[in-house]
Design a protein around this motif. Structure first.
Motif, PDB file in Angstrom:
ATOM      1  N   THR A  19     -40.533  23.485   4.858  1.00 58.67           N
ATOM      2  CA  THR A  19     -40.803  22.029   4.699  1.00 58.67           C
ATOM      3  C   THR A  19     -39.973  21.404   3.550  1.00 58.67           C
ATOM      4  OG1 THR A  19     -42.745  22.242   3.379  1.00 58.67           O
ATOM      5  CG2 THR A  19     -43.114  22.057   5.691  1.00 58.67           C
ATOM      6  N   GLN A  20     -39.940  20.269   3.285  1.00 63.64           N
ATOM      7  CA  GLN A  20     -39.079  19.456   2.233  1.00 63.64           C
ATOM      8  C   GLN A  20     -37.756  20.291   2.088  1.00 63.64           C
ATOM      9  OE1 GLN A  20     -41.805  19.396  -1.361  1.00 63.64           O
ATOM     10  NE2 GLN A  20     -43.532  19.933  -0.036  1.00 63.64           N
ATOM     11  N   VAL A  21     -36.910  20.229   3.019  1.00 63.69           N
ATOM     12  CA  VAL A  21     -35.678  20.734   2.898  1.00 63.69           C
ATOM     13  C   VAL A  21     -34.873  19.632   2.279  1.00 63.69           C
ATOM     14  CG1 VAL A  21     -33.901  21.372   4.308  1.00 63.69           C
ATOM     15  CG2 VAL A  21     -36.010  22.214   5.102  1.00 63.69           C
ATOM     16  N   ALA A  22     -33.880  20.067   1.619  1.00 66.18           N
ATOM     17  CA  ALA A  22     -33.080  19.358   0.685  1.00 66.18           C
ATOM     18  C   ALA A  22     -32.102  18.321   1.632  1.00 66.18           C
ATOM     19  CB  ALA A  22     -32.034  19.602  -0.227  1.00 66.18           C
ATOM     20  N   TYR A  23     -31.732  17.136   1.246  1.00 71.97           N
ATOM     21  CA  TYR A  23     -30.825  16.217   1.728  1.00 71.97           C
ATOM     22  C   TYR A  23     -29.960  15.526   0.801  1.00 71.97           C
ATOM     23  CZ  TYR A  23     -34.529  13.108   0.083  1.00 71.97           C
ATOM     24  OH  TYR A  23     -35.548  12.408  -0.561  1.00 71.97           O
ATOM     25  N   PRO A  24     -29.142  14.918   1.190  1.00 70.89           N
ATOM     26  CA  PRO A  24     -28.245  14.218   0.126  1.00 70.89           C
ATOM     27  C   PRO A  24     -29.059  12.996  -0.717  1.00 70.89           C
ATOM     28  CG  PRO A  24     -27.078  14.429   2.230  1.00 70.89           C
ATOM     29  CD  PRO A  24     -28.215  14.492   2.365  1.00 70.89           C
ATOM     30  N   ILE A  25     -29.259  12.940  -1.910  1.00 68.65           N
ATOM     31  CA  ILE A  25     -29.783  12.043  -2.594  1.00 68.65           C
ATOM     32  C   ILE A  25     -28.811  11.082  -3.172  1.00 68.65           C
ATOM     33  CG2 ILE A  25     -31.456  11.529  -4.602  1.00 68.65           C
ATOM     34  CD1 ILE A  25     -32.571  14.170  -4.264  1.00 68.65           C
ATOM     35  N   VAL A  26     -28.773   9.841  -2.573  1.00 74.51           N
ATOM     36  CA  VAL A  26     -27.477   8.918  -2.696  1.00 74.51           C
ATOM     37  C   VAL A  26     -28.187   7.682  -2.594  1.00 74.51           C
ATOM     38  CG1 VAL A  26     -25.227   8.182  -2.132  1.00 74.51           C
ATOM     39  CG2 VAL A  26     -25.561  10.583  -1.871  1.00 74.51           C
ATOM     40  N   GLY A  27     -27.833   6.775  -3.445  1.00 74.34           N
ATOM     41  CA  GLY A  27     -28.259   5.386  -3.242  1.00 74.34           C
ATOM     42  C   GLY A  27     -29.809   5.039  -3.746  1.00 74.34           C
ATOM     43  N   VAL A  28     -30.103   5.675  -4.616  1.00 78.55           N
ATOM     44  CA  VAL A  28     -31.287   5.655  -5.318  1.00 78.55           C
ATOM     45  C   VAL A  28     -31.593   4.254  -5.906  1.00 78.55           C
ATOM     46  CG1 VAL A  28     -33.046   6.445  -6.956  1.00 78.55           C
ATOM     47  CG2 VAL A  28     -31.481   8.129  -5.610  1.00 78.55           C
ATOM     48  N   ASP A  29     -32.645   3.553  -5.463  1.00 79.45           N
ATOM     49  CA  ASP A  29     -33.229   2.318  -6.170  1.00 79.45           C
ATOM     50  C   ASP A  29     -34.779   2.826  -6.551  1.00 79.45           C
ATOM     51  OD1 ASP A  29     -34.127   0.019  -6.854  1.00 79.45           O
ATOM     52  OD2 ASP A  29     -32.870  -1.074  -5.236  1.00 79.45           O
ATOM     53  N   PRO A  30     -35.189   2.640  -7.785  1.00 80.27           N
ATOM     54  CA  PRO A  30     -36.360   2.960  -8.305  1.00 80.27           C
ATOM     55  C   PRO A  30     -37.395   2.080  -7.327  1.00 80.27           C
ATOM     56  CG  PRO A  30     -34.921   2.698 -10.047  1.00 80.27           C
ATOM     57  CD  PRO A  30     -34.228   2.414  -9.149  1.00 80.27           C
ATOM     58  N   GLU A  31     -37.158   0.797  -7.113  1.00 83.47           N
ATOM     59  CA  GLU A  31     -37.999   0.067  -6.562  1.00 83.47           C
ATOM     60  C   GLU A  31     -38.348   0.285  -5.020  1.00 83.47           C
ATOM     61  OE1 GLU A  31     -37.455  -3.937  -7.718  1.00 83.47           O
ATOM     62  OE2 GLU A  31     -37.557  -3.509  -9.977  1.00 83.47           O
ATOM     63  N   THR A  32     -36.962   0.005  -4.194  1.00 85.09           N
ATOM     64  CA  THR A  32     -37.047  -0.005  -2.863  1.00 85.09           C
ATOM     65  C   THR A  32     -36.774   1.554  -2.206  1.00 85.09           C
ATOM     66  OG1 THR A  32     -34.737  -0.693  -2.782  1.00 85.09           O
ATOM     67  CG2 THR A  32     -36.324  -2.369  -2.745  1.00 85.09           C
ATOM     68  N   LYS A  33     -35.815   2.185  -3.011  1.00 82.97           N
ATOM     69  CA  LYS A  33     -35.672   3.520  -2.309  1.00 82.97           C
ATOM     70  C   LYS A  33     -35.628   4.576  -3.387  1.00 82.97           C
ATOM     71  CE  LYS A  33     -32.359   1.421   0.990  1.00 82.97           C
ATOM     72  NZ  LYS A  33     -32.560  -0.018   0.464  1.00 82.97           N
ATOM     73  N   PRO A  34     -36.639   4.895  -3.811  1.00 83.96           N
ATOM     74  CA  PRO A  34     -36.862   5.860  -4.867  1.00 83.96           C
ATOM     75  C   PRO A  34     -36.510   7.336  -4.487  1.00 83.96           C
ATOM     76  CG  PRO A  34     -38.909   5.513  -3.995  1.00 83.96           C
ATOM     77  CD  PRO A  34     -37.916   4.458  -3.461  1.00 83.96           C
ATOM     78  N   THR A  35     -36.068   7.589  -3.353  1.00 81.73           N
ATOM     79  CA  THR A  35     -35.715   8.850  -2.687  1.00 81.73           C
ATOM     80  C   THR A  35     -34.169   8.756  -2.155  1.00 81.73           C
ATOM     81  OG1 THR A  35     -37.025   8.766  -0.915  1.00 81.73           O
ATOM     82  CG2 THR A  35     -37.996  10.036  -2.596  1.00 81.73           C
ATOM     83  N   GLY A  36     -33.526   7.657  -2.192  1.00 85.68           N
ATOM     84  CA  GLY A  36     -32.114   7.691  -1.772  1.00 85.68           C
ATOM     85  C   GLY A  36     -32.386   7.033  -0.344  1.00 85.68           C
TER      86      GLY A  36
END
Length: 416
Positions: free
Chosen positions: A184-201
């Motif tokens: 589980t929790q396999v990595a993925y590209p963490i891009v486009g992070v927004d602390p409010e709407t997209k905290p995980t990219g």
């Protein structure tokens, strides 16, 4: 004296023939100039969401992301089956190796996890991607070296066994793969992070913003990878390697007699096909973020082969079309209660997808065994000038009757 004349004949070209002749006569830069707007239109499909294409029971962007993975698999399998003529029934094994490589290197529950020690979580998937491709290439080399002396049904049985061995190893090596529990929790590209709407990219499964959800972003990434793979495979097909593959597919014994090192080029095809399968597996692991053995069963391997046969063996665009049909049709019916005003149970229809694909293949083998978009082997020795001349001649014959000389009969009482 009596004469007989035959009726003038006209060469009839179908729409597909005219389109193919026009396309083949274009220079390669012109082909790209024409093709880029079409690619952009396809990339915008999850944003536009056309009413006639949008799925009801599942997110359209996620369906297209799955199609991107299957398209990569179909292209890789086409190198082995369509280009070289090697019947591979265990291609899902390479898909599994690529997915498990990424999962083992990046999952927190994996004993081989590297993200806790020195590898940044943001770049973990990108770091594991080339490793997955390399390991699947090595697996193709290990499998192909002793088995590519076989042909036909024997090779098919060996590759089928390879796919099942990979799945069983993943299911039973619980200390490493955790068996049926999966990684589980396999990595993925963490891009486009927004602390409010997209905290995980944007690539995270938690990105559910419509229409730019995670499925749409994975679809766009898969399009980039598909274009890169098509460029590499296309250049190989037009090279000495591609000519050797075609010769092996048509008649391996004749190719061997003419001096083609058939084993070397078959091994090349196997390694390249395995690498593309590993690339698709890495894409799957990052998108789903969960890898478990049940995904890599023999049924999925048959679906990959079905996409190649349905679309047209040896035709890269054909197998992409086959992959789209395999992925899209079941999802199109899923959740639908009516079609063209007729009440239906779409969920039940989607459950019978294997039956429908089987019937479709039987019908296809009877009426169009070459597939929906059959391959037309180009005259590689001469290239585009041949197609320019062929197109001009075909169009000229399609516009006016061809000249046919009259047949003169014997004259009664003629000179003896």
């Amino acid at each position: 004296m009596s004469t007989e004349t035959t009726a003038p004949t006209v060469l009839k070209l179908g729409v597909g023939d005219k389109l193919r002749l026009w396309w083949d006569a274009l220079a390669r830069p012109t082909q790209w100039l024409v093709g880029v707007p079409f690619i952009v239109l396809i990339a915008l499909l999850p944003v536009i969401r056309p009413p006639l294409l949008t799925t009801v029971g599942t997110d359209f962007g996620s369906v297209l992301a799955q199609f991107g993975m299957y398209a990569l698999l179909a292209i890789g399998l086409n190198v082995v089956v369509g280009q070289t003529g090697l019947l591979d029934l265990g291609y899902v094994g390479f898909y599994a190796i690529g997915a498990y490589t990424v999962a083992l290197l990046t999952s927190p529950v994996s004993p081989w996890n590297l993200t806790d020690d020195w590898l940044s979580q943001d770049w973990a998937w990108l770091f594991a991607l080339p490793i997955a491709i390399a390991i699947t290439a090595i697996a193709g080399l290990i499998l192909g070296t002793p088995t590519l002396r076989l042909r036909g049904d024997y090779l098919a049985i060996v590759t089928l066994g390879f796919g099942e061995i990979v799945r069983l190893l993943a299911d039973n090596l619980t200390n490493i793969t955790r068996g049926g529990q999966g990684l589980t929790q396999v990595a993925y590209p963490i891009v486009g992070v927004d602390p409010e709407t997209k905290p995980t990219g944007v690539f995270s499964a938690g990105n559910t913003d419509s229409p730019l959800n995670s499925g749409t972003w994975w679809f766009w990434l898969s399009i980039v990878l598909i274009i890169i793979v098509l460029l590499i495979v296309g250049n190989l097909e037009r090279s000495r390697v591609g000519r050797a593959w075609v010769a092996i597919r048509e008649d391996e014994d004749a190719a061997e007699i003419m001096g083609v090192p058939t084993f070397k080029f078959k091994l090349w095809a196997f390694i390249i096909g395995a690498s593309i399968g590993g690339l698709s597996g890495a894409l799957y692991a990052g998108q789903v973020q969960f890898v478990q053995p049940g995904t890599f069963n023999v049924i999925n391997s048959m679906l990959f082969l079905c996409a190649v046969v349905l679309g047209g063996q040896g035709n890269k665009l054909g197998v992409i079309l086959g992959a789209f049909i395999i992925v899209y049709l079941p999802n199109f019916f899923l959740g639908r209660t009516e079609l063209l005003g007729i009440p239906i149970n779409g969920d039940d229809i989607a459950d019978y997808k294997y039956l429908f694909f089987g019937i479709a293949l039987v019908v296809l083998m009877i009426f169009r065994p070459q597939g929906l978009l059959p391959a037309r082997q180009k005259l590689l020795a001469y290239g585009r000038p041949i197609y320019v001349a062929t197109r001009k001649a075909a169009l000229a014959l399609s516009r006016k009757p061809a000249a046919v000389p009259a047949a003169t009969a014997d004259t009664e009482g003629g000179a003896r």
